[in-house]
Design a protein around this motif. Structure first.
Motif, PDB file in Angstrom:
ATOM      1  N   ARG A   1       5.207 -14.306  11.490  1.00  0.00           N
ATOM      2  CA  ARG A   1       4.042 -14.039  10.642  1.00  0.00           C
ATOM      3  C   ARG A   1       4.263 -12.851   9.719  1.00  0.00           C
ATOM      4  N   LEU A   2       3.828 -13.069   8.494  1.00  0.00           N
ATOM      5  CA  LEU A   2       3.814 -12.000   7.501  1.00  0.00           C
ATOM      6  C   LEU A   2       2.358 -11.664   7.218  1.00  0.00           C
ATOM      7  N   ILE A   3       2.012 -10.396   7.299  1.00  0.00           N
ATOM      8  CA  ILE A   3       0.651  -9.970   6.950  1.00  0.00           C
ATOM      9  C   ILE A   3       0.657  -9.384   5.551  1.00  0.00           C
ATOM     10  N   ILE A   4      -0.273  -9.866   4.728  1.00  0.00           N
ATOM     11  CA  ILE A   4      -0.412  -9.308   3.380  1.00  0.00           C
ATOM     12  C   ILE A   4      -1.729  -8.561   3.317  1.00  0.00           C
ATOM     13  N   LEU A   5      -1.647  -7.258   3.154  1.00  0.00           N
ATOM     14  CA  LEU A   5      -2.869  -6.455   2.991  1.00  0.00           C
ATOM     15  C   LEU A   5      -3.227  -6.540   1.516  1.00  0.00           C
ATOM     16  N   ASN A   6      -4.095  -7.489   1.207  1.00  0.00           N
ATOM     17  CA  ASN A   6      -4.422  -7.773  -0.191  1.00  0.00           C
ATOM     18  C   ASN A   6      -5.612  -6.923  -0.653  1.00  0.00           C
ATOM     19  N   LYS A   7      -5.838  -6.909  -1.930  1.00  0.00           N
ATOM     20  CA  LYS A   7      -6.872  -6.050  -2.537  1.00  0.00           C
ATOM     21  C   LYS A   7      -6.580  -4.584  -2.203  1.00  0.00           C
ATOM     22  N   ALA A   8      -5.302  -4.276  -2.078  1.00  0.00           N
ATOM     23  CA  ALA A   8      -4.898  -2.904  -1.757  1.00  0.00           C
ATOM     24  C   ALA A   8      -5.323  -1.947  -2.862  1.00  0.00           C
ATOM     25  N   ASP A   9      -5.531  -2.475  -4.055  1.00  0.00           N
ATOM     26  CA  ASP A   9      -5.987  -1.633  -5.175  1.00  0.00           C
ATOM     27  C   ASP A   9      -7.399  -1.089  -4.940  1.00  0.00           C
ATOM     28  N   MET A  10      -8.156  -1.715  -4.034  1.00  0.00           N
ATOM     29  CA  MET A  10      -9.538  -1.285  -3.780  1.00  0.00           C
ATOM     30  C   MET A  10      -9.633  -0.395  -2.536  1.00  0.00           C
ATOM     31  N   ALA A  11      -8.575  -0.377  -1.734  1.00  0.00           N
ATOM     32  CA  ALA A  11      -8.611   0.332  -0.452  1.00  0.00           C
ATOM     33  C   ALA A  11      -8.016   1.728  -0.573  1.00  0.00           C
ATOM     34  N   ASP A  12      -8.337   2.572   0.383  1.00  0.00           N
ATOM     35  CA  ASP A  12      -7.825   3.940   0.450  1.00  0.00           C
ATOM     36  C   ASP A  12      -6.326   3.877   0.790  1.00  0.00           C
ATOM     37  N   PRO A  13      -5.452   4.337  -0.113  1.00  0.00           N
ATOM     38  CA  PRO A  13      -4.007   4.159   0.108  1.00  0.00           C
ATOM     39  C   PRO A  13      -3.518   4.770   1.425  1.00  0.00           C
ATOM     40  N   ALA A  14      -4.079   5.927   1.808  1.00  0.00           N
ATOM     41  CA  ALA A  14      -3.620   6.589   3.042  1.00  0.00           C
ATOM     42  C   ALA A  14      -3.969   5.732   4.260  1.00  0.00           C
ATOM     43  N   VAL A  15      -5.151   5.146   4.252  1.00  0.00           N
ATOM     44  CA  VAL A  15      -5.575   4.304   5.378  1.00  0.00           C
ATOM     45  C   VAL A  15      -4.760   3.002   5.397  1.00  0.00           C
ATOM     46  N   THR A  16      -4.459   2.486   4.219  1.00  0.00           N
ATOM     47  CA  THR A  16      -3.645   1.268   4.145  1.00  0.00           C
ATOM     48  C   THR A  16      -2.266   1.512   4.768  1.00  0.00           C
ATOM     49  N   GLN A  17      -1.716   2.719   4.531  1.00  0.00           N
ATOM     50  CA  GLN A  17      -0.429   3.055   5.164  1.00  0.00           C
ATOM     51  C   GLN A  17      -0.550   3.036   6.686  1.00  0.00           C
ATOM     52  N   GLN A  18      -1.678   3.559   7.205  1.00  0.00           N
ATOM     53  CA  GLN A  18      -1.888   3.546   8.666  1.00  0.00           C
ATOM     54  C   GLN A  18      -1.925   2.121   9.190  1.00  0.00           C
ATOM     55  N   TRP A  19      -2.589   1.234   8.440  1.00  0.00           N
ATOM     56  CA  TRP A  19      -2.661  -0.171   8.865  1.00  0.00           C
ATOM     57  C   TRP A  19      -1.288  -0.838   8.834  1.00  0.00           C
ATOM     58  N   MET A  20      -0.490  -0.458   7.828  1.00  0.00           N
ATOM     59  CA  MET A  20       0.863  -1.037   7.739  1.00  0.00           C
ATOM     60  C   MET A  20       1.653  -0.695   8.996  1.00  0.00           C
ATOM     61  N   GLN A  21       1.580   0.590   9.365  1.00  0.00           N
ATOM     62  CA  GLN A  21       2.303   1.028  10.566  1.00  0.00           C
ATOM     63  C   GLN A  21       1.760   0.312  11.799  1.00  0.00           C
ATOM     64  N   TYR A  22       0.448   0.206  11.871  1.00  0.00           N
ATOM     65  CA  TYR A  22      -0.228  -0.431  13.010  1.00  0.00           C
ATOM     66  C   TYR A  22       0.275  -1.872  13.209  1.00  0.00           C
ATOM     67  N   TYR A  23       0.304  -2.624  12.135  1.00  0.00           N
ATOM     68  CA  TYR A  23       0.739  -4.019  12.264  1.00  0.00           C
ATOM     69  C   TYR A  23       2.260  -4.144  12.417  1.00  0.00           C
ATOM     70  N   LYS A  24       3.001  -3.243  11.786  1.00  0.00           N
ATOM     71  CA  LYS A  24       4.473  -3.272  11.950  1.00  0.00           C
ATOM     72  C   LYS A  24       4.836  -3.042  13.408  1.00  0.00           C
ATOM     73  N   LYS A  25       4.135  -2.095  14.043  1.00  0.00           N
ATOM     74  CA  LYS A  25       4.383  -1.802  15.459  1.00  0.00           C
ATOM     75  C   LYS A  25       4.147  -3.026  16.327  1.00  0.00           C
ATOM     76  N   GLN A  26       3.238  -3.872  15.885  1.00  0.00           N
ATOM     77  CA  GLN A  26       2.956  -5.098  16.645  1.00  0.00           C
ATOM     78  C   GLN A  26       3.950  -6.217  16.332  1.00  0.00           C
ATOM     79  N   GLY A  27       4.942  -5.911  15.520  1.00  0.00           N
ATOM     80  CA  GLY A  27       6.009  -6.876  15.267  1.00  0.00           C
ATOM     81  C   GLY A  27       5.799  -7.763  14.052  1.00  0.00           C
ATOM     82  N   PHE A  28       4.780  -7.477  13.256  1.00  0.00           N
ATOM     83  CA  PHE A  28       4.567  -8.284  12.051  1.00  0.00           C
ATOM     84  C   PHE A  28       5.355  -7.695  10.891  1.00  0.00           C
TER      85      PHE A  28
END
Ligand code: G4P
Length: 288
Positions: free
Chosen positions: A57-84
């Motif tokens: 599975r590939l996760i695409i955090l879309n509408k990233a232009d509307m989200a807080d970039p720092a929080v989006t980075q946290q989510w990236m790490q969160y899902y990467k740690k889960q193997g995505f």
């Protein structure tokens, strides 16, 4: 695309989606799940793990232009740690979309090496796009297809077989994305989706919804409320009181000087959805 605001998730509808995914799964190498970067938990489908089995599975955090970039980075790490495998994207402008193919190749590295060993070098990678309504599935498909028509026509009475959309870098997309339902029985999830406008906002009245958004914003983004509506960061109040203050400060008054909180609520929701308050995330990863 189908709009979640108009969809009732009947059991029959969900069963049809489950069947469609089960049928398509053997045809693809990976499943790409679109999430709203402002809500990377609430925009998930509660069954996706069981629906996609062991498929990478590939996760695409879309509408990233509307989200807080720092929080989006946290989510990236969160899902990467889960193997995505994870990428961020703005499918409206196309920003980030070029990571799609290389990150997929990395995700499917072992499989691609096996294909190559069998002399199947250059075999296309096939992917199914999945996500809740309005998350940006068609926009992403159009971007990846590079302006080519992404959808075969759906003509009444004509059964059509599924088609593949060719994109750059040897990736092919199933032309029908999987339209998933969110976890709507969870009231907090439904409220956050309503804040972004993804679901009908009559699950709560507009003022109650806006008051909840005010409380969240006052906790997480007090400077945005101060700048736009002159709500003091140090003021500790109920969400509704912030709405009253916003109405006063914006001159939204009824006869007798009563703050027009209904108008303030509509304005707040519109301005939040239009990113007038800046780039804001409504959820942070928990317990990690
Ligand atoms: P869907 O297929 O999953 O249902 O979603 P779709 O692509 O139709 O996108 C839903 C809305 O979200 C569209 O806006 C689209 O432009 C917008 N959108 C999709 N991806 C992004 C993104 O990454 N960033 C931003 N800012 N917006 C995105 P709309 O209001 O329905 O249409 P329009 O404003 O494009 O005319």
């Amino acid at each position: 695309m189908e709009d979640m605001k108009d969809i009732q998730w009947f059991p029959g509808h969900m069963a049809k989606t489950r069947r469609m995914i089960a049928k398509s799964l053997p045809l693809v190498d990976a499943a790409a799940e679109l999430l709203d970067a402002r809500l990377p938990m609430s925009s998930r489908n509660p069954e996706l793990r069981s629906l996609t089995g062991k498929k990478p599975r590939l996760i695409i955090l879309n509408k990233a232009d509307m989200a807080d970039p720092a929080v989006t980075q946290q989510w990236m790490q969160y899902y990467k740690k889960q193997g995505f495998a994870v990428i961020t994207a703005d499918s409206k402008s196309g920003k980030g979309v070029k990571q799609f193919a290389p990150v997929l190749r990395e995700l499917l590295k072992d499989q691609l090496e096996k294909y190559a060993a069998k002399g199947m070098k250059g075999r296309p990678i096939r992917v199914m796009i999945l996500g809740i309504p309005n998350v940006g599935k068609s926009s992403l498909i159009n971007r990846l297809a590079g302006g080519k028509r992404a959808k075969a026509e759906d003509r009444a009475g004509v059964t059509r077989t599924q088609q593949w959309i060719k994109t750059a870098d040897g990736v092919e997309l199933l032309d029908t994305p999987g339209v998933l339902w969110p976890k709507l029985d969870d009231q907090d999830v439904a409220v956050r989706l309503a804040m972004t406008g993804a679901v009908r906002d009559d699950i709560l009245d507009k003022e109650a919804l806006a008051a909840r958004l005010m409380t969240l914003l006052h906790t997480e983004y007090p400077q945005a409320l101060e700048q736009r509506y002159k709500i003091p960061p140090e003021l500790e109040a109920e969400g509704f009181a912030y709405l009253e203050l916003m109405a006063k400060n914006r001159g939204m008054l009824l006869s007798g000087g009563v703050p027009n909180t209904e108008r303030a609520a509509i304005t707040l929701l519109d301005e939040f959805r239009g990113t007038k308050l800046g780039r804001i995330s409504l959820e942070k990863p928990q317990g990690d």
